[in-house]
Every structure is written in C-alpha cells, then in structure tokens.
Design a protein around this motif. Structure first.
Motif, short mmCIF file in Angstrom:
data_model
loop_
_atom_site.label_atom_id
_atom_site.label_comp_id
_atom_site.label_asym_id
_atom_site.label_seq_id
_atom_site.Cartn_x
_atom_site.Cartn_y
_atom_site.Cartn_z
N ALA B 39 0.85 -1.19 0.00
CA ALA B 39 0.00 0.00 0.00
C ALA B 39 0.88 1.24 0.00
CB ALA B 39 -0.91 0.00 1.22
N ALA B 40 0.45 2.27 -0.69
CA ALA B 40 1.19 3.52 -0.70
C ALA B 40 1.27 4.09 0.71
CB ALA B 40 0.51 4.53 -1.62
N ALA B 41 2.42 4.64 1.05
CA ALA B 41 2.60 5.19 2.39
C ALA B 41 2.06 6.61 2.44
CB ALA B 41 4.09 5.17 2.77
N LEU B 42 0.81 6.73 2.85
CA LEU B 42 0.17 8.04 3.00
C LEU B 42 -0.28 8.14 4.43
CD1 LEU B 42 -2.20 7.67 -0.10
CD2 LEU B 42 0.03 8.81 -0.06
N GLY B 43 -0.04 9.28 5.04
CA GLY B 43 -0.53 9.42 6.41
C GLY B 43 -2.05 9.34 6.43
N PRO B 44 -2.62 8.73 7.46
CA PRO B 44 -4.08 8.57 7.50
C PRO B 44 -4.78 9.85 7.97
CG PRO B 44 -3.09 7.59 9.44
CD PRO B 44 -1.96 8.15 8.61
N GLU B 45 -3.98 10.83 8.39
CA GLU B 45 -4.61 11.97 9.08
C GLU B 45 -5.10 13.08 8.17
OE1 GLU B 45 -0.51 12.81 8.24
OE2 GLU B 45 -1.44 11.13 9.31
N ARG B 46 -4.84 12.95 6.85
CA ARG B 46 -5.37 13.98 5.97
C ARG B 46 -5.61 13.43 4.56
NH1 ARG B 46 -0.51 17.76 3.95
NH2 ARG B 46 0.94 16.10 3.44
N ASP B 47 -6.36 14.18 3.79
CA ASP B 47 -6.66 13.77 2.42
C ASP B 47 -5.41 13.84 1.56
OD1 ASP B 47 -9.25 13.57 3.20
OD2 ASP B 47 -9.94 15.38 2.19
N HIS B 48 -5.33 12.92 0.61
CA HIS B 48 -4.25 12.96 -0.36
C HIS B 48 -4.81 12.88 -1.77
CE1 HIS B 48 -1.81 11.90 3.17
NE2 HIS B 48 -0.79 12.41 2.50
N LEU B 49 -4.02 13.37 -2.70
CA LEU B 49 -4.31 13.16 -4.11
C LEU B 49 -3.09 12.49 -4.69
CD1 LEU B 49 -5.89 16.62 -4.60
CD2 LEU B 49 -7.06 14.49 -5.14
N VAL B 50 -3.28 11.39 -5.35
CA VAL B 50 -2.16 10.62 -5.87
C VAL B 50 -2.27 10.52 -7.38
CG1 VAL B 50 -0.98 8.40 -5.85
CG2 VAL B 50 -2.01 9.29 -3.75
N TYR B 51 -1.23 10.96 -8.05
CA TYR B 51 -1.20 10.84 -9.49
C TYR B 51 -0.46 9.56 -9.86
CZ TYR B 51 -0.41 11.70 -14.38
OH TYR B 51 -0.39 11.57 -15.74
N THR B 81 -8.20 10.38 -5.55
CA THR B 81 -8.46 11.08 -4.29
C THR B 81 -8.53 10.06 -3.18
OG1 THR B 81 -9.77 12.70 -5.51
CG2 THR B 81 -10.02 12.68 -3.13
N VAL B 82 -7.62 10.16 -2.23
CA VAL B 82 -7.58 9.22 -1.11
C VAL B 82 -8.00 9.94 0.16
CG1 VAL B 82 -6.19 7.57 0.17
CG2 VAL B 82 -5.66 8.03 -2.22
N PRO B 83 -9.19 9.63 0.66
CA PRO B 83 -9.70 10.33 1.83
C PRO B 83 -8.89 10.02 3.08
CG PRO B 83 -11.46 9.14 0.71
CD PRO B 83 -10.15 8.65 0.15
N ALA B 84 -8.88 10.97 4.00
CA ALA B 84 -8.31 10.71 5.33
C ALA B 84 -9.18 9.68 6.02
CB ALA B 84 -8.27 12.00 6.13
N ALA B 85 -8.63 9.04 7.03
CA ALA B 85 -9.37 8.03 7.75
C ALA B 85 -10.57 8.65 8.46
CB ALA B 85 -8.46 7.34 8.77
N GLY B 86 -11.75 8.14 8.19
CA GLY B 86 -12.95 8.60 8.86
C GLY B 86 -13.68 7.39 9.37
N LEU B 87 -14.88 7.20 8.88
CA LEU B 87 -15.63 6.00 9.22
C LEU B 87 -14.85 4.76 8.75
CD1 LEU B 87 -18.17 4.95 10.44
CD2 LEU B 87 -19.32 5.19 8.23
N HIS B 88 -14.25 4.88 7.58
CA HIS B 88 -13.42 3.80 7.07
C HIS B 88 -11.99 4.29 6.90
CE1 HIS B 88 -17.52 3.00 5.44
NE2 HIS B 88 -17.27 1.83 5.95
N ALA B 89 -11.06 3.38 7.01
CA ALA B 89 -9.66 3.70 6.75
C ALA B 89 -9.37 3.36 5.29
CB ALA B 89 -8.76 2.91 7.68
N TYR B 90 -8.87 4.33 4.55
CA TYR B 90 -8.62 4.11 3.13
C TYR B 90 -7.15 3.83 2.86
CZ TYR B 90 -13.32 5.74 2.02
OH TYR B 90 -14.68 5.87 1.94
N ALA B 91 -6.89 3.01 1.87
CA ALA B 91 -5.51 2.74 1.46
C ALA B 91 -5.47 2.57 -0.04
CB ALA B 91 -4.98 1.49 2.15
N LEU B 92 -4.40 3.04 -0.64
CA LEU B 92 -4.21 2.83 -2.06
C LEU B 92 -3.19 1.70 -2.22
CD1 LEU B 92 -4.93 3.92 -4.89
CD2 LEU B 92 -2.90 5.37 -4.74
#
Lengths: 230, 230
Positions: B39-51, B81-92
DNA sequence: CGGATTCTTGAAAGATGTCAAATGGAGTGG
DNA sequence: CCACTCCATTTGACATCTTTCAAGAATCCG
C-alpha cells in the motif's frame, strides 16, 4: 435552514464575508427556484455544479432501462456536482421546495479562480461529495439490508444535526421509495427493517417522516457488524 | 503505459508541455514506488491526491469490522483522491508495481493554483473520479449479479482501451477476490457469472486474467436490462 | 515437474424480492 | 371539529437468487 445560513456554510469555509461572495457568484450563476417534485432545469449536455441555498434535493440517475436510482441526497449548503448525461441521465430533483444557484462547471471555476480561499472552498466541497459517494458505495457493497438501513439512519442523523443528545430525532424528507432507490433495496425490505429495529427498541417512529434513534451504540454495532464476518 | 505516456494524459488536458509540468509538480509531491501487493505510504490523518505514473492500483476501504471493500480501480494517468481516515480507513494498494506522485490535498491546490489550465485539469480529474464513483454506486444498487458483472466488464473494456474492434480483450489485473470486493458479491458468484456468460457465448476466457468480449451488444443488454424490470 | 494458490463447480440454507392484501396517517370536505 | 377518502406504508406468504460450505480442477510459480 434559510438562505443566509446556507451561504454562511459556504462562507465559513471561505473566510467569512457572506454578502460579497453571493455578489461575486451571482453573475456566473442562474438562480433557480424548484418546486417540490420538480427537477432543476439544467442542460444535459454538460456538467453542472449546483449550490443549494435552501430545501432538500435528490440526485437521480435514470438507467437506460428507465429505472431511477438515487445517487445522493442533499440539503442547504451543499455544492452538488451534476454530471452531464452519459451512461445515465442525471437530474437534481427537489424533495422539498428548493432555491438553487446553478453553475456550469467551467464557469464556476472561472468565477472562483482568482480567489484562493473561494477556490479552496469549492474544491473541498467537491471532494466532500466524492467522499460521501464513496461511503455510500461501501455501504451498498455490503450485502445485508439491516446494515444498509442502520448505516443510512446514522448517516442522516450525522448530517441532519438534530443531535438531541442521547436520542436524536432524524427528519427523513424523502419517501420510502426514495430510500429504497438509494439503498438498492425494495420499499418492503426497508419497511421490514424499520419495523424490526423498532421492535428491538433501537428506534422509535413518532411520525411517518421522523425516526428517533433510541440506542445509537446498538445501531452502530448493527451497521458495522463488529467482529463477525461482514 | 510508461511514465511519459502517463504524464502525457495529464499533460494533454493541461495543454501539452510535459516536462515543465513534472518539474512544477515535483517540489510539492512525494515520488513513491509501490510494489505489487503493498500500500502507498500516505498518512491517515489527511486527504491525499495521488497521481499514477504507472501500474495498477485499488482504493481500499477497511470497515470497522475489518473487512475490505474496494472503492475504485485505477491505472496510469489517473488522479486518485484518497480520503483521510474517517468511518473507514482508506488505502491505495498496488495491484501491479506502481510509480506514484503523492500530494497533500492542500499542497496540490497550492501547486496548481496559479496555472489556470493546470487547475482545470486537476478539477476535471477529481470530478471524473466522482462521476466514476457514481456510476459504480448505481451499478451496486442494482440487485442482480449478472448485471453487475456484465457492467463491470464493459466498464473495464472502455477504460482499458484494448479496443480490438468487435471482440476486445480486457485485461483484469485484479484477482477474483478484488472483483468480488468491488462488486459486493462473493468470488463464487463472480465465477458462476463468468461461466454462464462463457456458456452463452458472450465472452471467452483465453487466460485467467483476460476476458474477450465476443458480443458487446448482448453484454450491454445484459448490463442494462432493457425494457424489463430492473 | 510439483506444490500451492486461485478458480470453478455442486448442493443446501438463508435472505431479499415479488405479489397480494390490510393497516394507518394525512389531508379534504362537510 | 369530525368523518371520509386516498395513498403511502406495513405485513404476510411464497419464489428466486445469492451466500455458504465443501470439494474438485486449472493455472501459475518456483
């Protein structure tokens, strides 16, 4: 929620001043009053962004088969992205009387381009819409009706903000038919789920369009299905 | 698709010049190589955009119950668009080895703010993602497995672009498990649907990860279910 | 070539959809 | 203010479809 409060939400993200924002946007927007049951008049040939000043609306996708599926519910303060007609024809239909500001996608971008705070606010609202759509997709992908309905009620409660402490009362402005078209279930199944939850003491139904959440924790457990297989 | 072609897609919408774009974005992005399965290493604490420069990836939502649901599949040229962790934890997560450019939501906006064409390209890609998510939600809301799977194949064919005229061959880089997590069905049901379509002569399966669409019209009919109840 | 994983197939159980009828609430008119 | 009518909602019985559980076959990889 009235017009000023609606714009306020938009305004808050932007930085505060409300009247100037409305004035800036007006030249780019078509103000539109849409009566309950009617659909906003948007050309099908291009994407639109609609800012909801007032009321409740549903974003409907009409399938080639002629059936309607509801993709999202929206209330005052939301910026709704309405796709141009593609595989499905989309329409923004008023559940309750609405006041709308309708933008072409390109025009809105042009309107806010020079105002960084405004641009960010629009960007955020679009991404919010995307994230809500994703949560919805996750919910739809889960098989059981009980989880879908429980999750739906909790989501509506969170958005409605009728947080009466322990037992919030949720207003459901849409019909059971709308709920079923949104959750991918039949109205009968919705009804059965509502009845079951009432029997279990999780909710109460003071009126046809009102649901009181008596036990949010139990509802969350029902929605998330802790531990067991999903 | 290689890096240059990937950027090209991005670049085309922007207006052409590729190298300058990459150079402009680089200071704001983290370039990241993600191996298949990781999985891409993105912090869960904020939204990311990954190209996505390269490869294939899936956007996964982990439910509180611990089950994974796949929200979207992406390939080179997509802005995810990778959302920050909310109800669900997202991972790319990478289905095949990937090269990614990861941005914080705010940073990307800052990076493209001053370039109107670039800004519009990003805006468009985010809205594209939203519209795909909506199409997916519509598909999930339909009950029958046959429609979901047929629609999935057609969508993959359209995106894959392996348009070999009458009988395009679709590459499915993801496993059956992934497909089932995406469509909200079990792997057995997916398999049965594939088998049935093969028996009906709608598709052929030259290899485990390849599907040839022999009769696109019939598949569309199966997906949309013209006329009859949906 | 062999092991292991993934995919396919089969049978039975469970859940939701479908069809049909009854109930109840909301609004109307007296 | 009350009664009536209409329509959305609820409830029931049955059919259908998907899931579940279990086993077998095919493909990929070392």
């Amino acid at each position: 929620m009235n017009l000023a409060q609606g714009l306020d939400r938009f305004g808050l993200a932007v930085g505060g001043a409300i009247a100037p924002i409305r004035e800036r946007l007006r030249p780019f927007a078509r103000h539109q009053r849409t009566a309950q049951g009617a659909a906003a008049a948007l050309g099908p040939e291009r994407d639109h962004l609609v800012y909801m000043l007032d009321g409740h609306a549903k974003l409907v996708a009409r399938t080639p088969g002629g059936q309607d599926r509801i993709v999202a519910f929206h209330c005052a303060g939301d910026l709704v992205t309405v796709p141009a007609a593609g595989l499905h024809a989309y329409a923004l239909a008023a559940i309750r009387d609405c006041n709308l500001l309708a933008f072409g996608r390109t025009e809105l971008l042009a309107a806010v381009r020079d105002d960084p705070a405004m641009l960010e606010a629009v960007f955020n609202q679009v991404i919010d819409g995307l994230e809500r759509c994703r949560e919805n997709a996750v919910n739809l992908g889960r098989k059981s009706a009980s989880k879908r309905v429980a999750s739906f009620l909790l989501t509506m409660a969170k958005r409605g903000g009728q947080g009466a402490g322990d037992a919030p009362v949720v207003e459901l402005p849409m019909s059971r038919r709308d709920v079923s078209d949104y959750l991918g279930l039949t109205i009968e199944t919705i009804s059965r789920q509502i009845s079951e939850m009432r029997k279990l003491g999780l909710i109460a139904t003071p009126s046809r369009s009102r649901v009181q959440l008596l036990d949010c924790e139990a509802l969350k457990a029902r929605a998330n299905h802790f531990a067991g297989a999903e």
